[in-house]
Design an enzyme around this catalytic site. Sequence first.
Site, PDB file in Angstrom:
ATOM      1  N   LYS A  97       0.944  -1.113  -0.129  1.00  0.00           N
ATOM      2  CA  LYS A  97      -0.029  -0.058  -0.044  1.00  0.00           C
ATOM      3  C   LYS A  97       0.955   1.170   0.167  1.00  0.00           C
ATOM      4  O   LYS A  97       2.187   1.140   0.334  1.00  0.00           O
ATOM      5  CB  LYS A  97      -0.937   0.047   1.403  1.00  0.00           C
ATOM      6  CG  LYS A  97      -1.968  -1.237   1.378  1.00  0.00           C
ATOM      7  CD  LYS A  97      -2.989  -1.156   2.157  1.00  0.00           C
ATOM      8  CE  LYS A  97      -3.781  -2.359   2.267  1.00  0.00           C
ATOM      9  NZ  LYS A  97      -4.868  -2.125   3.336  1.00  0.00           N
ATOM     10  N   ASN A 133      -1.754  -0.273   6.938  1.00  0.00           N
ATOM     11  CA  ASN A 133      -1.311  -1.457   7.463  1.00  0.00           C
ATOM     12  C   ASN A 133      -0.573  -2.358   6.479  1.00  0.00           C
ATOM     13  O   ASN A 133      -0.402  -3.383   6.330  1.00  0.00           O
ATOM     14  CB  ASN A 133      -2.416  -2.662   7.800  1.00  0.00           C
ATOM     15  CG  ASN A 133      -3.655  -2.848   6.885  1.00  0.00           C
ATOM     16  OD1 ASN A 133      -3.364  -2.172   5.651  1.00  0.00           O
ATOM     17  ND2 ASN A 133      -4.406  -3.458   6.963  1.00  0.00           N
ATOM     18  N   HIS A 177      -2.111  -5.695   1.328  1.00  0.00           N
ATOM     19  CA  HIS A 177      -3.373  -6.147   1.128  1.00  0.00           C
ATOM     20  C   HIS A 177      -3.035  -7.268   0.684  1.00  0.00           C
ATOM     21  O   HIS A 177      -2.168  -7.821  -0.176  1.00  0.00           O
ATOM     22  CB  HIS A 177      -4.425  -5.230   0.275  1.00  0.00           C
ATOM     23  CG  HIS A 177      -5.484  -6.155  -0.306  1.00  0.00           C
ATOM     24  ND1 HIS A 177      -6.606  -6.163   0.419  1.00  0.00           N
ATOM     25  CD2 HIS A 177      -5.698  -6.737  -1.160  1.00  0.00           C
ATOM     26  CE1 HIS A 177      -7.452  -6.750  -0.299  1.00  0.00           C
ATOM     27  NE2 HIS A 177      -6.792  -7.186  -1.155  1.00  0.00           N
TER      28      HIS A 177
HETATM   29  P1  CMP Z   1      -7.178  -4.631   3.596  1.00  0.00           P
HETATM   30  O1  CMP Z   1      -6.900  -6.102   3.738  1.00  0.00           O
HETATM   31  O2  CMP Z   1      -6.804  -3.968   2.422  1.00  0.00           O
HETATM   32  O3  CMP Z   1      -8.874  -4.787   3.414  1.00  0.00           O
HETATM   33  C1  CMP Z   1      -9.735  -3.739   3.796  1.00  0.00           C
HETATM   34  C2  CMP Z   1      -8.963  -2.592   4.385  1.00  0.00           C
HETATM   35  O4  CMP Z   1      -9.877  -1.749   5.047  1.00  0.00           O
HETATM   36  C3  CMP Z   1      -8.012  -3.240   5.304  1.00  0.00           C
HETATM   37  O5  CMP Z   1      -7.036  -3.806   5.127  1.00  0.00           O
HETATM   38  C4  CMP Z   1      -7.822  -1.908   6.213  1.00  0.00           C
HETATM   39  O6  CMP Z   1      -6.526  -1.116   5.440  1.00  0.00           O
HETATM   40  C5  CMP Z   1      -9.275  -1.201   5.941  1.00  0.00           C
HETATM   41  N1  CMP Z   1      -9.816  -1.117   7.240  1.00  0.00           N
HETATM   42  C6  CMP Z   1     -10.291  -2.446   7.498  1.00  0.00           C
HETATM   43  N2  CMP Z   1     -11.058  -2.479   8.924  1.00  0.00           N
HETATM   44  C7  CMP Z   1     -11.010  -0.804   9.280  1.00  0.00           C
HETATM   45  C8  CMP Z   1     -11.327  -0.163  10.111  1.00  0.00           C
HETATM   46  N3  CMP Z   1     -11.938  -0.571  11.136  1.00  0.00           N
HETATM   47  N4  CMP Z   1     -10.812   1.320  10.080  1.00  0.00           N
HETATM   48  C9  CMP Z   1     -10.219   1.689   9.061  1.00  0.00           C
HETATM   49  N5  CMP Z   1      -9.714   0.970   7.945  1.00  0.00           N
HETATM   50  C10 CMP Z   1     -10.191  -0.151   8.424  1.00  0.00           C
END
Ligand code: CMP
Length: 138
Positions: free
Chosen positions: A9, A112, A115
């Site tokens: 990301k 994070n 993905h």
């Molecule tokens: P990802 O695995 O890319 O799938 C969806 C994304 O949404 C996740 O990683 C995070 O980056 C984001 N995400 C998931 N839960 C939350 C949350 N509670 N608040 C903000 N972002 C979130």
Amino acid sequence: MQRTLSIIKPDGVSRKLIGKVIKKLEKSGLKIIAMKMLHMTRAQAEGFYAVHKERPFFASLTDFMCSGPVVVMVLEGENAISIYRDLMGATNFKNAAEGTIRREYATDIEKNVVHGSDSPESAAFEIGYFFNSFEIVK
Ligand code: CMP
């Protein structure tokens, strides 16, 4: 054999974590069979995360995902989806296991670093979203 989509990301790219993430991927035994860097538009980020469009974090997530370049990869291996999800660690880095990418590098539930597809159906959609068949090596 299974395939999964990986994204480093915008936070991972801007913090110069590409090499560290790829090193962990290669060590895990998963094979990188496609890779490119791109900078998504808002519409492209919204299309990618359409499954989350009703979630309260959708606007912030799609803002973040089009805020800078990302590296997208297709990974292949036996049980690639679960192997890569184990390697990433929990979405919330605070719950991620020791040694995982998110435990080591994530700073936020949204920022994070990586993905990964969560099922064979989402892997098929996500791989097709970024790659055509000529861009995936056999
Ligand atoms: P990802 O695995 O890319 O799938 C969806 C994304 O949404 C996740 O990683 C995070 O980056 C984001 N995400 C998931 N839960 C939350 C949350 N509670 N608040 C903000 N972002 C979130």
